[in-house]
Design an enzyme around this catalytic site. Structure first.
Site, short mmCIF file in Angstrom:
data_model
loop_
_atom_site.label_atom_id
_atom_site.label_comp_id
_atom_site.label_asym_id
_atom_site.label_seq_id
_atom_site.Cartn_x
_atom_site.Cartn_y
_atom_site.Cartn_z
N SER A 26 63.90 84.13 37.68
CA SER A 26 63.03 84.99 36.91
C SER A 26 63.01 86.43 37.41
CB SER A 26 61.60 84.43 36.91
OG SER A 26 61.06 84.40 38.22
N LYS A 79 58.94 93.30 41.76
CA LYS A 79 58.84 92.44 40.58
C LYS A 79 57.42 92.49 40.04
CE LYS A 79 59.77 87.58 39.34
NZ LYS A 79 60.23 86.28 39.90
N SER A 138 64.77 81.70 41.60
CA SER A 138 64.41 82.95 40.93
C SER A 138 64.74 84.22 41.71
CB SER A 138 62.91 82.95 40.58
OG SER A 138 62.67 82.11 39.48
#
Length: 524
Positions: free
Chosen positions: A187, A106, A211
Site C-alpha cells: 500500500s 506515507k 506494503s
C-alpha cells in the site's frame, strides 16, 4: 556617446536582473541522502535549495508532466524548516546525517502542520491532528525536513480484495515511473514511486504484509520492514498491532540504515516497542562490502514463481552472493507445514482491524468525525466517490468479527505467530543451518486497471516475515522488460542490522538499481 550610454544602461539592467535572480536549483535526481549530506557538509548547497529542488520536481513530474500522483500534499512550512536547519549548520550545530534532508511520509502517518492525515479516505480529509507521530518527532530531532505526504492504497489496502493498489479517493491513482500504465503495488504506493522519481531524498512507508517491500521492489528502490516493535506505531492509522510497522524506502541500503537509526526506539504508548531501546543500534556500523563472507544463505526456491526471466535474475543474484563469500543453501520445501498460515493471518487482520481502527479514531482531537469501523462503512455508503471503483467487503467482514478476547481470534493469533515464526522462519534457519533467507520480492508491475482491480501474479517473499514480525529488506536485482524486480533478505527477530548488512554487500557488488524513464507503456 549615445551608443555607449545605451550599452551601459543595458549592462546595468542585465547585472541587476542577474543579481535579483535566485541561484539555480541543485540537481537532486538520483542522489541518495548520504550524497546530499556530503554536499551540505562541504557547503556546496543548502537544505533550502535541496528542498526547493524537490518541490519543483513534485510540481513538474508529480502534479504535471508524467503526473505520477505520488504526493498527496506538501507542507507549507517545509522551506522555513529547511532554512532553520541551514541556520543551525552555520552556527555549528549539525544534528546528524539526516540534518537538512527532505523526507516524504506515507499519508497514514501523522505530522503536525496544515496537512491532514487521510489514509487516502475522504472520511479523514479534514483530519488535521496538530501532532507528530513519535517516529516523525524522531526524524525532526535528527534534523530531517518533513516535506509532505505520499499517496497510498486507501486504508492501506484493507478495504477490499477487489481494489487497485495505489488508488485512493483523496489522491487518485499513483503511476509507476518506470512505465506509467503499470501499477506501483501497495500500500506504500506513493512512497515507492516518489522515491524512484527522486521527489524526496527519503520516503517512509508502512507495512502489514508486503506494503513496504512490494512497492519498493516494483518501483526499483530499497525498502526495509523492521522487526515489529523496533519502530513505534503511535499516531499511525492502523490495521494490525501484531504486524504493522513503519520503515524506510530509499535509494540505497545505507540510507535505509541511517533512517532506521533515527526512528528506532521505545515508545511508552506502544507496548510492542518495550525492547526497542535495548535492541537499537547504529545500523550503519555493520555495513560492509564483506558482510556476506562466510554466511550461509537459505534460498526460498519454491517461492520464486514460474517465470524463467525472473529465475535468471535470481540465479545471477545468488551467484553474486556466492562470489562475495556466501554459501548458498537451497530450500525446496519452505511451505511445508504452513498450509494454515494464510487463514490464521486473515482472521488476525480482520479482528485487529476492527479493534485497532476504533482505538485510533477515538484518539483523534476533532470532536466530530468517524469513531468506529461501522462509522467508516456508513460514510462510504453515503459517498459514491469512495465506492466508485471497488467495494468495502473486507471492512464489512471485519465489522462482523468479535473482539480481541474472542476464541477464534486468540487461537488464530497463536497459530499465525507460531507457524510464521517458530515453525516457519526459525525452523527453516535451524534445519538448514543458515543465518538468513533470500527470495524474490516481486514480479514485474502489472497494468493498472481500476475496473477489474489488481492482477498481481508474481512471487512474493513477504508473508513469513510479516506475520512473524521479523525484518525483511528488498534490494533491486535487475529488470524484466524494463520493470524492476527486487531480491529479499529475511532474518530472525531483532537481526535488523545483519539483514541490512547482507543487503548492503549485495547492493555494492551488483549495482542493479535503474533510473525510471517515465515511459507511457512497456508495450510499443
Amino acid at each position: 556617446m549615445q551608443n555607449f550610454s545605451r550599452l551601459a544602461a543595458a549592462a546595468l539592467v542585465l547585472t541587476t536582473s542577474a543579481a535579483a535572480m535566485p541561484p539555480p536549483l541543485p540537481a537532486v535526481e538520483g542522489k541518495d541522502a548520504a550524497s546530499l549530506q556530503t554536499e551540505l557538509a562541504e557547503n556546496r548547497t543548502t537544505s533550502e535549495a535541496i528542498t526547493a529542488a524537490y518541490l519543483e520536481r513534485i510540481r513538474t513530474i508529480d502534479d504535471s508532466g508524467a503526473t505520477l500522483n505520488a504526493v498527496i500534499a506538501t507542507f507549507p512550512g517545509a522551506l522555513t524548516e529547511a532554512r532553520a536547519r541551514d541556520l543551525e549548520r552555520r552556527a555549528g550545530r549539525v544534528r546528524g546525517p539526516l540534518h537538512g534532508i527532505p523526507v516524504l511520509l506515507k499519508d497514514n502517518i501523522e505530522a503536525r502542520g496544515l496537512v491532514p492525515t487521510t489514509a487516502g479516505s475522504l472520511a479523514l480529509k479534514d483530519n488535521i491532528t496538530s501532532r507528530d507521530a513519535p517516529l516523525v518527532a524522531r526524524l525532526r530531532e535528527a534534523g530531517a525536513v518533513i516535506l509532505g505526504k505520499t499517496n497510498l492504497s486507501e486504508w492501506a489496502n484493507i478495504r477490499s480484495n477487489n481494489s487497485t493498489s495505489g488508488w485512493s479517493a483523496v489522491g487518485g491513482l499513483t503511476k509507476n515511473p518506470h512505465a506509467l500504465d503499470r501499477n506501483t503495488c501497495g500500500s506504500s504506493a506513493g512512497s515507492g514511486a516518489a522515491m524512484a522519481a527522486s521527489l524526496a531524498a527519503i520516503t517512509i512507508g508502512t507495512e502489514t504484509d508486503g506494503s513496504i517491500t512490494c512497492p519498493a521492489g516494483v518501483n526499483g528502490v530499497v525498502g526495509f520492514k523492521p522487526t515489529v516493535g523496533l519502530v513505534t506505531r503511535t499516531h499511525i492509522v492502523p490495521i494490525s498491532h501484531s504486524q504493522d510497522t513503519a520503515g524506510p524506502m530509499t535509494l540505497t541500503v545505507r540510507d535505509a540504515a541511517l533512517v532506521l537509526t533515527a526512528i528506532a526506539g521505545t515508545d511508552s504508548a506502544d507496548p510492542a516497542t518495550a525492547e526497542a531501546d535495548a535492541r537499537r543500534t547504529d545500523y550503519t556500523a555493520a555495513l560492509s562490502p564483506d558482510a556476506l563472507k562466510g554466511k550461509r544463505v537459505g534460498v526460498l526456491r519454491d517461492r520464486i514463481g514460474e517465470r524463467a526471466d525472473i529465475a535468471t535474475l535470481f540465479d545471477a543474484a545468488l551467484k553474486q552472493m556466492s562470489d562475495l563469500g556466501a554459501s548458498i543453501v537451497e530450500i525446496a520445501d519452505s511451505r511445508k507445514g504452513l498450509e494454515e498460515l494464510g487463514a490464521a493471518e486473515f482472521e488476525v487482520l480482520m479482528t485487529e482491524l476492527k479493534a485497532d481502527i476504533a482505538t485510533y479514531l477515538a484518539s483523534l482531537p476533532a470532536k466530530d468525525g468517524p469513531r468506529t469501523l461501522a462509522d467508516l462503512i456508513a460514510f462510504n455508503k453515503a459517498n459514491p466517490e469512495e465506492l466508485k471503483w471497488f467495494d468495502q467487503s473486507l471492512f464489512e467482514l471485519a465489522e462482523s468479527k468479535g473482539g480481541l478476547d474472542s476464541a477464534a481470534y486468540v487461537a488464530a493469533r497463536e497459530k499465525a505467530a507460531r507457524l510464521a515464526g517458530a515453525e516457519g522462519i526459525d525452523r527453516l534457519m535451524k534445519e538448514h543451518d543458515v543465518s538468513l533467507l533470500v527470495g524474490v520480492t516481486n514480479g514485474p508491475a502489472w497494468t493498472s486497471d481500476l475496473v477489474n482491480g489488481d492482477h498481481y501474479t508474481g512471487p512474493s517473499a513477504s508473508q513469513l516475515p510479516a506475520v512473524a514480525g521479523y525484518p525483511h529488506l528488498t534490494v533491486p536485482m535487475g529488470t524484466v522488460q524494463g520493470l524492476p524486480i527486487g531480491v529479499s533478505f529475511i532474518g530472525s527477530k531483532w537481526t535488523d542490522a545483519e539483514v541490512l548488512a547482507a543487503g548492503y554487500a549485495y547492493e555494492q557488488a551488483s549495482r542493479k538499481r535503474v533510473a525510471p524513464t517515465y515511459r507511457v507503456s512497456v508495450v510499443p
